[in-house]
Design a protein around this motif. Structure first.
Motif, PDB file in Angstrom:
ATOM      1  N   ASN A 147      14.407 -19.284 -34.421  1.00  0.00           N
ATOM      2  CA  ASN A 147      13.421 -20.152 -35.057  1.00  0.00           C
ATOM      3  C   ASN A 147      13.617 -21.623 -34.723  1.00  0.00           C
ATOM      4  O   ASN A 147      13.577 -22.500 -35.594  1.00  0.00           O
ATOM      5  N   GLN A 148      13.835 -21.850 -33.418  1.00  0.00           N
ATOM      6  CA  GLN A 148      13.816 -23.177 -32.822  1.00  0.00           C
ATOM      7  C   GLN A 148      12.814 -23.135 -31.667  1.00  0.00           C
ATOM      8  O   GLN A 148      12.490 -22.058 -31.164  1.00  0.00           O
ATOM      9  N   PRO A 149      12.305 -24.277 -31.215  1.00  0.00           N
ATOM     10  CA  PRO A 149      11.416 -24.264 -30.048  1.00  0.00           C
ATOM     11  C   PRO A 149      12.139 -23.672 -28.833  1.00  0.00           C
ATOM     12  O   PRO A 149      13.312 -23.968 -28.596  1.00  0.00           O
ATOM     13  N   ILE A 150      11.438 -22.811 -28.094  1.00  0.00           N
ATOM     14  CA  ILE A 150      12.011 -22.179 -26.908  1.00  0.00           C
ATOM     15  C   ILE A 150      11.018 -22.263 -25.757  1.00  0.00           C
ATOM     16  O   ILE A 150       9.858 -22.660 -25.931  1.00  0.00           O
ATOM     17  N   ALA A 151      11.483 -21.853 -24.587  1.00  0.00           N
ATOM     18  CA  ALA A 151      10.596 -21.623 -23.444  1.00  0.00           C
ATOM     19  C   ALA A 151      10.522 -20.126 -23.213  1.00  0.00           C
ATOM     20  O   ALA A 151      11.540 -19.430 -23.256  1.00  0.00           O
ATOM     21  N   CYS A 152       9.326 -19.611 -22.975  1.00  0.00           N
ATOM     22  CA  CYS A 152       9.156 -18.198 -22.619  1.00  0.00           C
ATOM     23  C   CYS A 152       8.136 -18.134 -21.498  1.00  0.00           C
ATOM     24  O   CYS A 152       6.974 -18.535 -21.682  1.00  0.00           O
ATOM     25  N   GLY A 153       8.572 -17.676 -20.342  1.00  0.00           N
ATOM     26  CA  GLY A 153       7.669 -17.631 -19.201  1.00  0.00           C
ATOM     27  C   GLY A 153       7.088 -18.985 -18.863  1.00  0.00           C
ATOM     28  O   GLY A 153       5.927 -19.085 -18.469  1.00  0.00           O
ATOM     29  N   GLY A 154       7.904 -20.039 -19.021  1.00  0.00           N
ATOM     30  CA  GLY A 154       7.458 -21.382 -18.675  1.00  0.00           C
ATOM     31  C   GLY A 154       6.564 -22.059 -19.693  1.00  0.00           C
ATOM     32  O   GLY A 154       6.035 -23.134 -19.434  1.00  0.00           O
ATOM     33  N   VAL A 155       6.403 -21.443 -20.852  1.00  0.00           N
ATOM     34  CA  VAL A 155       5.535 -21.999 -21.898  1.00  0.00           C
ATOM     35  C   VAL A 155       6.373 -22.361 -23.116  1.00  0.00           C
ATOM     36  O   VAL A 155       7.254 -21.591 -23.520  1.00  0.00           O
ATOM     37  N   ALA A 156       6.106 -23.504 -23.713  1.00  0.00           N
ATOM     38  CA  ALA A 156       6.775 -23.890 -24.955  1.00  0.00           C
ATOM     39  C   ALA A 156       6.248 -23.040 -26.104  1.00  0.00           C
ATOM     40  O   ALA A 156       5.031 -22.919 -26.288  1.00  0.00           O
ATOM     41  N   VAL A 157       7.173 -22.460 -26.861  1.00  0.00           N
ATOM     42  CA  VAL A 157       6.806 -21.654 -28.027  1.00  0.00           C
ATOM     43  C   VAL A 157       7.557 -22.211 -29.227  1.00  0.00           C
ATOM     44  O   VAL A 157       8.789 -22.254 -29.234  1.00  0.00           O
ATOM     45  N   TYR A 158       6.807 -22.651 -30.234  1.00  0.00           N
ATOM     46  CA  TYR A 158       7.395 -23.163 -31.464  1.00  0.00           C
ATOM     47  C   TYR A 158       7.280 -22.094 -32.547  1.00  0.00           C
ATOM     48  O   TYR A 158       6.299 -21.339 -32.586  1.00  0.00           O
ATOM     49  N   PRO A 159       8.276 -22.009 -33.450  1.00  0.00           N
ATOM     50  CA  PRO A 159       8.149 -21.062 -34.559  1.00  0.00           C
ATOM     51  C   PRO A 159       6.833 -21.279 -35.305  1.00  0.00           C
ATOM     52  O   PRO A 159       6.430 -22.413 -35.555  1.00  0.00           O
ATOM     53  N   ASP A 160       6.158 -20.183 -35.598  1.00  0.00           N
ATOM     54  CA  ASP A 160       4.882 -20.185 -36.324  1.00  0.00           C
ATOM     55  C   ASP A 160       3.674 -20.456 -35.425  1.00  0.00           C
ATOM     56  O   ASP A 160       2.544 -20.429 -35.905  1.00  0.00           O
ATOM     57  N   ASP A 161       3.870 -20.758 -34.124  1.00  0.00           N
ATOM     58  CA  ASP A 161       2.735 -20.704 -33.200  1.00  0.00           C
ATOM     59  C   ASP A 161       2.126 -19.310 -33.291  1.00  0.00           C
ATOM     60  O   ASP A 161       2.815 -18.336 -33.632  1.00  0.00           O
ATOM     61  N   ILE A 162       0.850 -19.198 -32.951  1.00  0.00           N
ATOM     62  CA  ILE A 162       0.205 -17.885 -32.960  1.00  0.00           C
ATOM     63  C   ILE A 162       0.277 -17.287 -31.558  1.00  0.00           C
ATOM     64  O   ILE A 162      -0.116 -17.930 -30.582  1.00  0.00           O
ATOM     65  N   VAL A 163       0.791 -16.067 -31.491  1.00  0.00           N
ATOM     66  CA  VAL A 163       0.949 -15.364 -30.222  1.00  0.00           C
ATOM     67  C   VAL A 163      -0.154 -14.316 -30.104  1.00  0.00           C
ATOM     68  O   VAL A 163      -0.334 -13.486 -31.006  1.00  0.00           O
ATOM     69  N   PHE A 164      -0.890 -14.361 -28.992  1.00  0.00           N
ATOM     70  CA  PHE A 164      -1.978 -13.413 -28.741  1.00  0.00           C
ATOM     71  C   PHE A 164      -1.699 -12.714 -27.420  1.00  0.00           C
ATOM     72  O   PHE A 164      -1.455 -13.371 -26.407  1.00  0.00           O
ATOM     73  N   GLY A 165      -1.738 -11.383 -27.422  1.00  0.00           N
ATOM     74  CA  GLY A 165      -1.525 -10.645 -26.186  1.00  0.00           C
ATOM     75  C   GLY A 165      -2.555  -9.548 -26.005  1.00  0.00           C
ATOM     76  O   GLY A 165      -2.886  -8.841 -26.951  1.00  0.00           O
ATOM     77  N   ASP A 166      -3.078  -9.427 -24.788  1.00  0.00           N
ATOM     78  CA  ASP A 166      -3.949  -8.303 -24.453  1.00  0.00           C
ATOM     79  C   ASP A 166      -3.527  -7.772 -23.089  1.00  0.00           C
ATOM     80  O   ASP A 166      -2.444  -8.105 -22.588  1.00  0.00           O
ATOM     81  N   ALA A 167      -4.365  -6.950 -22.463  1.00  0.00           N
ATOM     82  CA  ALA A 167      -3.993  -6.329 -21.190  1.00  0.00           C
ATOM     83  C   ALA A 167      -3.837  -7.348 -20.072  1.00  0.00           C
ATOM     84  O   ALA A 167      -3.208  -7.065 -19.048  1.00  0.00           O
ATOM     85  N   GLU A 168      -4.385  -8.546 -20.266  1.00  0.00           N
ATOM     86  CA  GLU A 168      -4.414  -9.547 -19.204  1.00  0.00           C
ATOM     87  C   GLU A 168      -3.311 -10.590 -19.315  1.00  0.00           C
ATOM     88  O   GLU A 168      -2.752 -11.022 -18.306  1.00  0.00           O
ATOM     89  N   ALA A 169      -2.973 -11.027 -20.524  1.00  0.00           N
ATOM     90  CA  ALA A 169      -2.026 -12.132 -20.670  1.00  0.00           C
ATOM     91  C   ALA A 169      -1.550 -12.247 -22.106  1.00  0.00           C
ATOM     92  O   ALA A 169      -2.121 -11.664 -23.036  1.00  0.00           O
ATOM     93  N   VAL A 170      -0.485 -13.045 -22.265  1.00  0.00           N
ATOM     94  CA  VAL A 170      -0.017 -13.491 -23.582  1.00  0.00           C
ATOM     95  C   VAL A 170      -0.299 -14.986 -23.673  1.00  0.00           C
ATOM     96  O   VAL A 170       0.121 -15.757 -22.802  1.00  0.00           O
ATOM     97  N   ILE A 171      -1.010 -15.391 -24.716  1.00  0.00           N
ATOM     98  CA  ILE A 171      -1.406 -16.781 -24.922  1.00  0.00           C
ATOM     99  C   ILE A 171      -0.712 -17.317 -26.170  1.00  0.00           C
ATOM    100  O   ILE A 171      -0.677 -16.641 -27.208  1.00  0.00           O
ATOM    101  N   ILE A 172      -0.186 -18.534 -26.069  1.00  0.00           N
ATOM    102  CA  ILE A 172       0.446 -19.197 -27.214  1.00  0.00           C
ATOM    103  C   ILE A 172      -0.531 -20.244 -27.757  1.00  0.00           C
ATOM    104  O   ILE A 172      -0.943 -21.158 -27.045  1.00  0.00           O
TER     105      ILE A 172
END
Length: 240
Positions: free
Chosen positions: A157-182
């Protein structure tokens, strides 16, 4: 951690990663699609939920021995055992595909906790088993070596990088067959509304193209097309 409003959740289920990426781009957010990750299994609906984050740093031999897995300070285990229902667990694996960030035994705990999904820019063990769990999982692919070979879970629950994208705790994560969007939490309500409207308009524009109309003036729509769209939309509302 804050649960996602059920109305927003329902709206996001009606959209897709391409539309969300476009709407974030309109707000100046260009780097929102987690690079390299693919779903382990096909899903009937998108993965949606607030982010819980775990950061992996390089393992060190004097710390990350076989006993570290059962160490109470292990941040990976803390995150898994306290996972809030409806949230998505996101790992920073430093884009190392050949090492597993998690396997099927620990994933079962996430299923029990009601986890909405799993995203990691690293590998996953037991992929055949994982794919049958019903837990949406996005990763770089299969990997047999356990996480302790290369990873130390340094914090959660600290800001991280995932796949080159900044992800902050409580950001909304959306994933489908094409991509994961933060999606930054502060934008999610307005983006969910706009995404539903965009999907409806694009449904009409597809019908326009299928009817033989040229793309110019239809995509993007000019004033004439927008007027036809409004008439089509109102007719649909009246039928309902």
């Amino acid at each position: 951690m804050t649960a996602l409003d059920p109305l927003i959740y329902a709206k996001l289920l009606r959209t897709n990663s391409a539309s969300l990426s476009s709407l974030l781009l309109k707000r100046g957010l260009r780097n929102t699609a987690v690079r390299g990750v693919r779903p382990l299994a096909a899903a009937e609906k998108p993965m949606v939920g607030p982010a819980v984050t775990v950061r992996y740093i390089p393992a060190r031999e004097d710390i990350d021995g076989s006993s570290y897995s059962s160490d109470p300070s292990n941040q990976q285990r803390k995150a898994i055992d306290t996972m809030p229902e409806g949230h998505v667990l996101v790992f920073d694996c430093r884009s190392i595909a050949e090492i597993a960030g998690i396997g099927a035994v620990l994933a079962r705990r996430l299923v029990y906790r009601g986890c909405a999904g799993l995203v990691l820019d690293g590998g996953v063990r037991d992929t055949a088993d994982m794919a049958q769990l019903g837990l949406p999982t996005y990763c770089l692919g299969p990997a047999a070596p356990a996480n302790l070979v290369a990873h130390h879970a340094s914090d959660m629950n600290q800001p991280i990088a995932c796949g080159g994208v900044a992800v902050y705790p409580d950001d909304i994560v959306f994933g489908d067959a094409e991509a994961v969007i933060i999606i930054p939490r502060k934008y999610v309500r307005e983006i969910a509304d706009e995404a539903v409207a965009m999907e409806e308009q694009e449904e009409f524009l597809k019908l326009e193209i299928e009817s033989g109309k040229p793309t110019l003036g239809v995509y993007p729509p000019n004033q004439e097309t927008l007027e036809r769209y409004e008439a089509w939309r109102k007719a649909r509302v009246e039928v309902v």
